[in-house]
Write an enzyme that holds these catalytic residues in place. Structure first.
Site, mmCIF file in Angstrom:
data_model
loop_
_atom_site.group_PDB
_atom_site.id
_atom_site.type_symbol
_atom_site.label_atom_id
_atom_site.label_comp_id
_atom_site.label_asym_id
_atom_site.label_seq_id
_atom_site.Cartn_x
_atom_site.Cartn_y
_atom_site.Cartn_z
ATOM 1 N N ASP A 17 49.946 83.467 25.711
ATOM 2 C CA ASP A 17 50.669 82.317 26.300
ATOM 3 C C ASP A 17 52.262 82.730 25.758
ATOM 4 O O ASP A 17 52.512 83.249 24.505
ATOM 5 C CB ASP A 17 50.141 81.070 25.704
ATOM 6 C CG ASP A 17 50.911 80.103 26.745
ATOM 7 O OD1 ASP A 17 52.189 79.874 27.022
ATOM 8 O OD2 ASP A 17 50.141 79.076 27.259
ATOM 9 N N PRO A 73 50.163 74.692 40.649
ATOM 10 C CA PRO A 73 50.260 73.425 41.244
ATOM 11 C C PRO A 73 50.452 73.271 42.557
ATOM 12 O O PRO A 73 50.654 74.288 43.335
ATOM 13 C CB PRO A 73 51.162 72.897 40.158
ATOM 14 C CG PRO A 73 52.159 74.366 40.079
ATOM 15 C CD PRO A 73 51.043 75.313 40.060
ATOM 16 N N THR A 74 50.632 71.920 43.052
ATOM 17 C CA THR A 74 50.939 71.671 44.423
ATOM 18 C C THR A 74 52.348 72.027 44.703
ATOM 19 O O THR A 74 53.062 71.531 43.702
ATOM 20 C CB THR A 74 50.604 70.274 44.917
ATOM 21 O OG1 THR A 74 49.217 70.048 44.684
ATOM 22 C CG2 THR A 74 50.897 70.062 46.459
ATOM 23 N N LEU A 145 33.297 74.368 35.641
ATOM 24 C CA LEU A 145 32.917 73.394 34.418
ATOM 25 C C LEU A 145 33.798 72.023 34.531
ATOM 26 O O LEU A 145 34.858 72.032 35.396
ATOM 27 C CB LEU A 145 33.400 74.213 33.088
ATOM 28 C CG LEU A 145 34.687 74.761 32.989
ATOM 29 C CD1 LEU A 145 35.692 73.673 32.647
ATOM 30 C CD2 LEU A 145 34.859 75.766 31.880
ATOM 31 N N ALA A 146 33.476 71.191 33.828
ATOM 32 C CA ALA A 146 34.187 69.868 33.696
ATOM 33 C C ALA A 146 34.701 69.569 32.611
ATOM 34 O O ALA A 146 34.038 70.024 31.648
ATOM 35 C CB ALA A 146 33.061 68.657 34.264
ATOM 36 N N LYS A 202 35.297 77.656 45.148
ATOM 37 C CA LYS A 202 35.969 76.803 44.367
ATOM 38 C C LYS A 202 36.636 75.470 44.798
ATOM 39 O O LYS A 202 36.222 74.457 44.635
ATOM 40 C CB LYS A 202 36.904 77.354 43.381
ATOM 41 C CG LYS A 202 37.610 76.557 42.338
ATOM 42 C CD LYS A 202 36.716 76.072 41.556
ATOM 43 C CE LYS A 202 37.459 75.367 40.358
ATOM 44 N NZ LYS A 202 36.548 74.498 39.258
ATOM 45 N N ALA A 205 33.747 73.378 46.441
ATOM 46 C CA ALA A 205 33.050 72.775 45.525
ATOM 47 C C ALA A 205 33.837 71.269 45.025
ATOM 48 O O ALA A 205 33.355 70.275 44.994
ATOM 49 C CB ALA A 205 32.772 73.375 44.341
ATOM 50 N N CYS A 258 42.297 69.178 39.059
ATOM 51 C CA CYS A 258 41.694 70.142 40.267
ATOM 52 C C CYS A 258 41.394 69.208 41.777
ATOM 53 O O CYS A 258 41.968 69.910 42.603
ATOM 54 C CB CYS A 258 40.412 70.605 39.937
ATOM 55 S SG CYS A 258 40.424 71.796 38.563
ATOM 56 N N PHE A 320 42.269 60.878 32.429
ATOM 57 C CA PHE A 320 41.778 60.903 33.438
ATOM 58 C C PHE A 320 40.106 60.520 33.472
ATOM 59 O O PHE A 320 39.448 59.915 34.378
ATOM 60 C CB PHE A 320 42.056 61.857 34.598
ATOM 61 C CG PHE A 320 40.755 63.102 34.148
ATOM 62 C CD1 PHE A 320 39.920 63.485 35.183
ATOM 63 C CD2 PHE A 320 41.435 64.269 33.468
ATOM 64 C CE1 PHE A 320 39.087 64.460 35.062
ATOM 65 C CE2 PHE A 320 40.628 65.234 33.380
ATOM 66 C CZ PHE A 320 39.426 65.394 34.032
#
Length: 463
Positions: A17, A73-74, A145-146, A202, A205, A258, A320
């Site tokens: 990073d 990102p959007t 994954l969550a 993805k 889903a 997501c 969230f």
């Protein structure tokens, strides 16, 4: 990546990073993100075969496999603004990888990306690598994954999906990555497919999961209007083997990094290939999610005699969902903004979200939450909100409580003590349906629960 290091001690994993502060946190005793079980995994292999570094160019040059997990990102401006994925960070990563590569590499898409991204990235890699002998194989390996259960999901995944080119080199790359996962994942759960199917899987889903939430949230409004119970409806249809029981809980709305982003991306893709009706169908999932948050705010205001001006509202939970400190697209942002717009003073408590994060989230424009550059956003809202470190302090002197995150601790608080220190009538608005509503009414609370028969007091308020 930490799970690969944990399960494959013979493989060296370096997490990179450019943010020095974040890497320092990964190398410290307090990791930069909260995820149950993550501490144990990282500490078990950090310094052994798991390393965290800002020396991006050195380690990318040395790597055989490069996983790219940058933000997508959007877009906030230009063509596709508000829907299309912003691939700026992906393209930048590809250019950097190409510039330092002197040996062939497998490049793995871990970020959620639009269909055909791999094709564009391959062009960037090949045109920016000085050595014509270097070969890049692009694979799509999306995560399913969550947050909150990520370690369990990684340890025992439903499936691992790997997409690559349908040629010998592509197949070889797929098998090389599959061999890594085979250290702990049964072969029958490692699915091989082409690049485009993996990329679209993805998005699909996440869209399907979000659609189930929005569908149940639409039914929660009908339940309140008819006296039905949304949890009973969900339990009933969840026993249908064709439907299943997951993602059938009504709530104040879905959030996270997501669902909204990926659905909007899917909408944009449909629009660009001329599928207007398909785009409109999936956009309605977002519309329903926004409606649910707006409806919740309206219920709070109408229940409290059509005004919350200068009233203290305790906010239980800002993340969230439970077991994560992630606040991206959290419903709490829109709910708090809606309450503040009507003059309320929100007092926020969340066990894993700090004050700076809350202030920044409430100050950041829509779609900017997932952009790394947003760290410089203005901080506002300090007069309209307070952040406290104790749930009892949050509710002290409050007119109402809005439960927005389903943290387990909220179900075990001493609500008799809380009730005694609140302004009467004392309201609880359960946006997650996690509390014992009958017991709360016994204490004296006026309770609103999403998709449940209305409290008699509220029935009168709405008539």
């Amino acid at each position: 990546m930490a799970m690969i290091a944990y399960k494959c001690p013979d493989i060296v994993v370096v997490v990179l990073d450019i943010n020095e502060g974040r890497i320092a946190a990964w190398n410290s005793d307090k990791l930069p993100i909260y995820e149950p079980g993550l501490d144990e995994v990282v500490k078990a292999c950090r310094g052994r075969n798991l390393f965290f570094s800002t020396d991006v160019k050195k380690h990318v040059a040395e790597a055989d496999i490069v996983f790219v997990s940058v933000n997508t990102p959007t877009k906030t401006r230009g063509v596709g603004a508000g829907k299309a994925a912003d691939l700026t960070y992906w393209e930048g990563a590809a250019r950097m990888i190409a510039s330092v590569s002197t040996s062939s590499k497998i490049i793995v898409e871990k970020s959620t990306v639009p269909v055909k991204t791999a094709e564009a990235i391959e062009k960037v890699l090949r045109r920016n690598c000085a050595d014509p002998g270097v070969d890049f194989q692009i694979l799509s390996n999306p995560e399913f994954l969550a947050e909150g259960t990520a370690i369990a999901d990684l340890t025992n995944p439903d499936r691992v999906l790997i997409g690559g080119k349908d040629n010998p080199a592509g197949h070889a790359a797929i098998e090389q990555l599959a061999a890594v996962y085979a250290h702990w994942v049964p072969q029958e759960r490692i699915l091989r497919t082409n690049l485009w199917s993996a990329e679209l899987s993805k998005l699909t889903a996440n869209a399907m999961l979000a659609q189930r939430i929005s569908s149940m949230n639409s039914i929660s409004a009908l339940c309140e209007a008819t006296g039905a119970d949304v949890q009973e409806v969900g339990r009933s249809i969840g026993t249908d083997s064709r439907i299943g029981s997951k993602f059938l809980n009504a709530s104040v709305g879905f959030g996270g990094s997501c669902f909204q982003k990926d659905i909007l991306n899917l909408v944009y893709i449909c629009e660009t290939v001329g599928l207007k009706e398909v785009a409109e169908y999936w956009h309605s999932v977002i519309t329903m999610n926004d409606y649910q948050k707006h409806r919740f705010v309206e219920r709070v205001i109408s229940s409290m005699f059509n005004t919350i001006s200068k009233k203290r509202i305790a906010i239980y939970g800002f993340a969230f969902k439970k077991d994560t400190g992630d606040t991206r697209e959290t419903p709490a942002i829109d709910v708090c903004r809606g309450l503040m717009a009507d003059g309320a003073h929100c007092v926020i408590y969340d066990p894993q979200v700090g004050a700076d994060q809350v202030h920044q989230d409430l100050a950041t424009p829509k779609f900017e939450w997932d952009h790394p550059a947003r760290a410089g956003s203005a901080v506002i809202g300090r007069d309209e909100i307070s952040i406290v470190s104790d749930p009892y302090e949050a509710a002290h002197g409050a007119h109402g409580i809005c439960l927005l995150t389903e943290w387990d601790m909220f179900a075990t608080l001493d609500y008799q003590k809380i009730f005694e220190n609140m302004v009467k009538p004392a309201f609880i608005f359960d946006g997650r349906n996690t509390l014992n509503h009958a017991a709360l009414r016994e204490i004296g609370f006026i309770v609103y629960a999403l998709g449940k028969p209305l409290d008699p007091f509220l029935q009168c308020a709405y008539n």
